[in-house]
Design a protein around this motif. Structure first.
Motif, PDB file in Angstrom:
ATOM      1  N   ALA A 282       0.824  -1.223   0.000  1.00  0.00           N
ATOM      2  CA  ALA A 282       0.000   0.000   0.000  1.00  0.00           C
ATOM      3  C   ALA A 282       0.846   1.256   0.000  1.00  0.00           C
ATOM      4  O   ALA A 282       0.516   2.239  -0.681  1.00  0.00           O
ATOM      5  N   ALA A 283       1.961   1.244   0.727  1.00  0.00           N
ATOM      6  CA  ALA A 283       2.825   2.436   0.765  1.00  0.00           C
ATOM      7  C   ALA A 283       3.844   2.412  -0.360  1.00  0.00           C
ATOM      8  O   ALA A 283       4.045   3.405  -1.067  1.00  0.00           O
ATOM      9  N   ALA A 284       4.503   1.285  -0.572  1.00  0.00           N
ATOM     10  CA  ALA A 284       5.590   1.191  -1.558  1.00  0.00           C
ATOM     11  C   ALA A 284       5.066   1.085  -2.981  1.00  0.00           C
ATOM     12  O   ALA A 284       5.801   1.344  -3.937  1.00  0.00           O
ATOM     13  N   GLY A 285       3.819   0.706  -3.143  1.00  0.00           N
ATOM     14  CA  GLY A 285       3.278   0.493  -4.486  1.00  0.00           C
ATOM     15  C   GLY A 285       3.911  -0.744  -5.113  1.00  0.00           C
ATOM     16  O   GLY A 285       4.260  -1.714  -4.420  1.00  0.00           O
ATOM     17  N   ASN A 286       4.078  -0.709  -6.429  1.00  0.00           N
ATOM     18  CA  ASN A 286       4.783  -1.816  -7.099  1.00  0.00           C
ATOM     19  C   ASN A 286       6.264  -1.695  -6.774  1.00  0.00           C
ATOM     20  O   ASN A 286       6.877  -0.658  -7.045  1.00  0.00           O
ATOM     21  N   TYR A 287       6.798  -2.735  -6.190  1.00  0.00           N
ATOM     22  CA  TYR A 287       8.222  -2.664  -5.845  1.00  0.00           C
ATOM     23  C   TYR A 287       8.927  -3.969  -6.163  1.00  0.00           C
ATOM     24  O   TYR A 287       8.317  -5.036  -6.258  1.00  0.00           O
ATOM     25  N   ILE A 288      10.219  -3.857  -6.306  1.00  0.00           N
ATOM     26  CA  ILE A 288      11.041  -5.027  -6.594  1.00  0.00           C
ATOM     27  C   ILE A 288      12.327  -4.907  -5.771  1.00  0.00           C
ATOM     28  O   ILE A 288      12.875  -3.811  -5.602  1.00  0.00           O
ATOM     29  N   VAL A 289      12.783  -6.040  -5.243  1.00  0.00           N
ATOM     30  CA  VAL A 289      14.022  -6.072  -4.467  1.00  0.00           C
ATOM     31  C   VAL A 289      14.972  -7.061  -5.135  1.00  0.00           C
ATOM     32  O   VAL A 289      14.585  -8.208  -5.416  1.00  0.00           O
ATOM     33  N   ILE A 290      16.173  -6.598  -5.374  1.00  0.00           N
ATOM     34  CA  ILE A 290      17.172  -7.450  -6.041  1.00  0.00           C
ATOM     35  C   ILE A 290      18.369  -7.625  -5.127  1.00  0.00           C
ATOM     36  O   ILE A 290      18.924  -6.641  -4.604  1.00  0.00           O
ATOM     37  N   ASP A 291      18.734  -8.888  -4.946  1.00  0.00           N
ATOM     38  CA  ASP A 291      19.931  -9.227  -4.170  1.00  0.00           C
ATOM     39  C   ASP A 291      21.127  -9.084  -5.112  1.00  0.00           C
ATOM     40  O   ASP A 291      21.305  -9.878  -6.029  1.00  0.00           O
ATOM     41  N   GLY A 292      21.935  -8.063  -4.895  1.00  0.00           N
ATOM     42  CA  GLY A 292      23.014  -7.752  -5.836  1.00  0.00           C
ATOM     43  C   GLY A 292      24.127  -8.784  -5.810  1.00  0.00           C
ATOM     44  O   GLY A 292      24.646  -9.147  -4.752  1.00  0.00           O
ATOM     45  N   ALA A 293      24.505  -9.257  -6.982  1.00  0.00           N
ATOM     46  CA  ALA A 293      25.539 -10.290  -7.079  1.00  0.00           C
ATOM     47  C   ALA A 293      26.864  -9.782  -6.528  1.00  0.00           C
ATOM     48  O   ALA A 293      27.358  -8.731  -6.920  1.00  0.00           O
ATOM     49  N   GLY A 294      27.380 -10.546  -5.574  1.00  0.00           N
ATOM     50  CA  GLY A 294      28.714 -10.247  -5.078  1.00  0.00           C
ATOM     51  C   GLY A 294      28.801  -9.058  -4.152  1.00  0.00           C
ATOM     52  O   GLY A 294      29.898  -8.655  -3.771  1.00  0.00           O
ATOM     53  N   THR A 295      27.675  -8.461  -3.786  1.00  0.00           N
ATOM     54  CA  THR A 295      27.744  -7.258  -2.941  1.00  0.00           C
ATOM     55  C   THR A 295      27.233  -7.506  -1.529  1.00  0.00           C
ATOM     56  O   THR A 295      27.573  -6.766  -0.617  1.00  0.00           O
ATOM     57  N   GLY A 296      26.368  -8.502  -1.374  1.00  0.00           N
ATOM     58  CA  GLY A 296      25.701  -8.672  -0.091  1.00  0.00           C
ATOM     59  C   GLY A 296      24.617  -7.633   0.131  1.00  0.00           C
ATOM     60  O   GLY A 296      23.918  -7.661   1.132  1.00  0.00           O
ATOM     61  N   VAL A 297      24.482  -6.718  -0.785  1.00  0.00           N
ATOM     62  CA  VAL A 297      23.532  -5.608  -0.637  1.00  0.00           C
ATOM     63  C   VAL A 297      22.244  -5.934  -1.386  1.00  0.00           C
ATOM     64  O   VAL A 297      22.278  -6.491  -2.489  1.00  0.00           O
ATOM     65  N   ASP A 298      21.110  -5.584  -0.761  1.00  0.00           N
ATOM     66  CA  ASP A 298      19.829  -5.650  -1.460  1.00  0.00           C
ATOM     67  C   ASP A 298      19.456  -4.255  -1.946  1.00  0.00           C
ATOM     68  O   ASP A 298      19.674  -3.263  -1.245  1.00  0.00           O
ATOM     69  N   TYR A 299      18.906  -4.199  -3.167  1.00  0.00           N
ATOM     70  CA  TYR A 299      18.528  -2.932  -3.794  1.00  0.00           C
ATOM     71  C   TYR A 299      17.020  -2.970  -3.988  1.00  0.00           C
ATOM     72  O   TYR A 299      16.490  -3.872  -4.650  1.00  0.00           O
ATOM     73  N   ALA A 300      16.306  -1.975  -3.417  1.00  0.00           N
ATOM     74  CA  ALA A 300      14.841  -1.935  -3.529  1.00  0.00           C
ATOM     75  C   ALA A 300      14.412  -0.739  -4.374  1.00  0.00           C
ATOM     76  O   ALA A 300      14.953   0.367  -4.224  1.00  0.00           O
ATOM     77  N   TYR A 301      13.482  -1.006  -5.299  1.00  0.00           N
ATOM     78  CA  TYR A 301      12.974   0.026  -6.221  1.00  0.00           C
ATOM     79  C   TYR A 301      11.458   0.083  -6.026  1.00  0.00           C
ATOM     80  O   TYR A 301      10.766  -0.926  -6.194  1.00  0.00           O
ATOM     81  N   MET A 302      10.927   1.276  -5.699  1.00  0.00           N
ATOM     82  CA  MET A 302       9.505   1.375  -5.333  1.00  0.00           C
ATOM     83  C   MET A 302       8.754   2.400  -6.175  1.00  0.00           C
ATOM     84  O   MET A 302       9.358   3.236  -6.822  1.00  0.00           O
ATOM     85  N   HIS A 303       7.421   2.294  -6.102  1.00  0.00           N
ATOM     86  CA  HIS A 303       6.457   3.171  -6.805  1.00  0.00           C
ATOM     87  C   HIS A 303       6.472   2.970  -8.325  1.00  0.00           C
ATOM     88  O   HIS A 303       6.124   3.890  -9.089  1.00  0.00           O
ATOM     89  N   LEU A 304       6.870   1.799  -8.803  1.00  0.00           N
ATOM     90  CA  LEU A 304       6.883   1.553 -10.254  1.00  0.00           C
ATOM     91  C   LEU A 304       5.483   1.732 -10.853  1.00  0.00           C
ATOM     92  O   LEU A 304       4.470   1.490 -10.176  1.00  0.00           O
ATOM     93  N   THR A 305       5.441   2.145 -12.102  1.00  0.00           N
ATOM     94  CA  THR A 305       4.161   2.360 -12.773  1.00  0.00           C
ATOM     95  C   THR A 305       3.305   1.094 -12.721  1.00  0.00           C
ATOM     96  O   THR A 305       2.133   1.135 -12.359  1.00  0.00           O
TER      97      THR A 305
END
Ligand SMILES: [Zn+2]
Length: 406
Positions: free
Chosen positions: A322-345
């Motif tokens: 409801a708050a983030a809208g359409n979102y996707i989270v990607i576990d970045g290769a070799g970084t240990g970091v997750d990247y989240a992208y929100m409010h996609l059309t």
């Protein structure tokens, strides 16, 4: 005796006379204990590959006629009077009266003479005109650019033509940079390709393919990895060295920033592929929100602006909130970091568990969920990840540096 030189007799008569002369000459030479009698050149003529203007060119077939030519080993082209432009060609006489030879490239206009070893020789003849040949046609080739000129001389070092498929490489992009090379030489050569880091000249990777046939394009590709992880960000260049069987060596341009085979390696690409801005202080990580603090950076762009994965990896979530809208989270290769992208059309076309490459489209900028204005809300979370034991951290400086470079 001199009267015998007259050409007033029948051809049979002349042969007889010629034989008699040869015998006589031999007899005359014998008392001096010298080897062969001095050769004599009576005439020469171009018989093949002859310029229409007369004379000869490099490659012309020249027929030399005379006497005592059977032991001649060398024809000298005297060129001008200086002697510095003399050149000679080894010959095998067809008979005592005939020598056929090919005019060498170095021959210049002037007299010629016939030599028996280093000693006995004929007098120089009259002038033989050596004309300049036209430029040889370059060999037909499927690919420009071509160096003009003659086929590779056998004594020359191999030549190398190279190309690199881009000036920038993002680690984890769909396919690596491709380095293509082709060797010009008269025989196969050994090659070695090194990937050189420009900052310290270290070779981070090498390839030693099997010997390369001449004029055959080959390639290697590199995705940015070294020893099972990403090589440090920075500038690199492909360096190829080719070695002929005779040890003659050659390389492409030196590994510097200006090398056509130099490029930059980066770990991320900026995710918004269009005009954008970073908004006000309220867009920043940590700014106040009702009941919590802002866990990411907002970057504003027109709705519909393409979004790509800043870093490839594996899709962890592709959902709606409801708050983030359409979102996707990607576990970045070799970084240990997750990247989240929100409010996609719209929901991203990618599936959870799917592999993603760096720069792969993941959707478009929108304002789905609780958003005021079209923007990307972007988060980065330390390992083990997004709402999975990791912690969010400020992505601003990362975004800025990716933005500047890509
Ligand atoms: Zn936000």
């Amino acid at each position: 005796m001199y009267t015998l030189h007259s050409r007033s007799r029948s051809s049979d008569r002349r042969k007889t006379v010629g034989a008699a002369l040869a015998v006589a000459a031999g007899l005359i030479a014998a008392p001096g204990a010298e080897a062969a009698p001095a050769p004599v050149i009576d005439s020469f003529e171009c018989t093949n590959v002859c310029p229409s203007a007369g004379g000869v060119v490099s490659g012309s077939k020249l027929k030399v006629r005379g006497r005592n030519l059977g032991d001649v080993t060398t024809i000298v082209f005297h060129g001008g009077s200086s002697g510095s432009d003399d050149t000679s060609v080894g010959v095998e006489p067809a008979s005592d009266t005939t020598i056929r030879l090919t005019v060498p490239p170095e021959a210049r206009t002037g007299p010629i003479s016939a030599w028996v070893g280093p000693g006995a020789h004929s007098n120089p003849t009259g002038t033989l005109t050596v004309r300049r040949a036209g430029s040889p046609k370059p060999a037909p080739s499927p690919e420009p650019p071509q160096a003009e000129g003659t086929p590779e001389p056998k004594s020359a070092a191999p030549r190398i033509e190279t190309s690199t498929s881009g000036k920038q490489l993002f680690f984890g992009q769909r396919s690596g940079l491709v380095f293509t090379y082709r060797v010009r030489h008269h025989e196969p050569v050994s090659v070695r390709i090194d990937l050189v880091r420009l900052s310290d000249r270290r070779v981070v990777k090498s390839w030693t393919p099997p010997p390369v046939a001449p004029d055959t394009a080959r390639s290697v590709s590199w995705g940015g990895g070294a020893r099972r992880q990403m090589a440090p960000e920075g500038r690199y260049a492909f360096r190829i060295t080719a070695v002929g069987k005779d040890g003659m060596k050659t390389s492409n341009s030196a590994p510097t920033r200006r090398s056509p085979d130099a490029f930059a390696l980066a770990g991320h690409i900026f995710p918004i592929r269009g005009r954008h801005d970073y908004g006000s202080s309220g867009s920043r990580f940590g700014s106040g929100r009702s009941g919590h603090s802002h866990q990411g950076q907002d970057v504003f762009a027109r709705c519909g602006t393409p979004l790509v994965a800043a870093r490839g990896g594996v899709v962890k979530y592709n959902q709606y909130h409801a708050a983030a809208g359409n979102y996707i989270v990607i576990d970045g290769a070799g970084t240990g970091v997750d990247y989240a992208y929100m409010h996609l059309t719209r929901p991203s076309p990618l599936r959870a568990g799917q592999r993603v490459y760096t720069g792969q489209p993941i959707g478009t900028v929108g304002e789905s969920g609780n958003a005021q204005g079209c923007h990307l809300h972007f988060e980065m979370w330390s390992a083990p990840g997004w709402y999975d034991g990791g912690r969010p951290f400020d992505p601003y400086s990362s975004l800025r540096s990716w933005d500047a470079a890509s």
